[in-house]
Design a protein around this motif. Structure first.
Motif, short mmCIF file in Angstrom:
data_model
loop_
_atom_site.label_atom_id
_atom_site.label_comp_id
_atom_site.label_asym_id
_atom_site.label_seq_id
_atom_site.Cartn_x
_atom_site.Cartn_y
_atom_site.Cartn_z
N THR A 40 0.79 -1.23 0.00
CA THR A 40 0.00 0.00 0.00
C THR A 40 0.82 1.28 0.00
O THR A 40 0.37 2.28 -0.55
CB THR A 40 -0.95 0.03 1.22
OG1 THR A 40 -0.19 -0.08 2.40
CG2 THR A 40 -1.96 -1.08 1.16
N CYS A 76 -1.78 11.53 2.69
CA CYS A 76 -2.40 10.31 2.20
C CYS A 76 -3.37 9.71 3.23
O CYS A 76 -3.55 8.50 3.29
CB CYS A 76 -1.34 9.29 1.81
SG CYS A 76 -0.17 8.92 3.13
N GLU A 79 -5.88 7.06 2.13
CA GLU A 79 -5.35 5.70 1.97
C GLU A 79 -5.31 4.97 3.31
O GLU A 79 -5.62 3.80 3.40
CB GLU A 79 -3.95 5.73 1.34
CG GLU A 79 -3.92 6.28 -0.06
CD GLU A 79 -4.78 5.48 -1.02
OE1 GLU A 79 -4.75 4.23 -0.97
OE2 GLU A 79 -5.49 6.11 -1.82
#
Length: 109
Positions: A40, A76, A79
């Motif tokens: 990821t 991020c 995410e």
């Protein structure tokens, strides 16, 4: 007298085991965290990637702690929100456990 001692000993053993299991359950799985980090995070955090290059040894344990205490402030953060709390804990365990100043720093990026 022996009966009371036996009961007290059994209760103590039960309490010690319960505390040990509870404390062990709070840690993440560093091996799974390494896999999740590569899957990821490394897609962007590579050399010449879209985000700053990042590996466990990029930061100290204290710096990783600060980052994970403030995941909602990262660029991020969307995410991170997609990952489960357990996945976040696993990634944290990998990064923190192999940080620059840890007893077993990562040997490669």
């Amino acid at each position: 007298m022996v009966k009371k001692f036996s009961i007290a000993a059994i209760i103590m053993v039960f309490l010690i085991v319960s505390i040990g299991v509870t404390m062990a359950g709070e840690k993440g799985n560093a091996r799974k965290g390494k896999y999740l980090f590569r899957k990821t995070c490394r897609t962007c955090h590579l050399e010449n990637g879209s985000a700053k290059e990042l590996s466990p040894v990029s930061k100290t344990q204290a710096e990783w702690q600060i980052i994970f205490d403030n995941l909602n402030k990262l660029e991020c953060k969307e995410e991170w929100a997609k990952l489960s709390e357990k996945d976040n804990l696993d990634i944290y365990e990998h990064l923190y456990g192999h940080a620059f100043d840890s007893p077993s720093p990562a040997k490669c990026k």
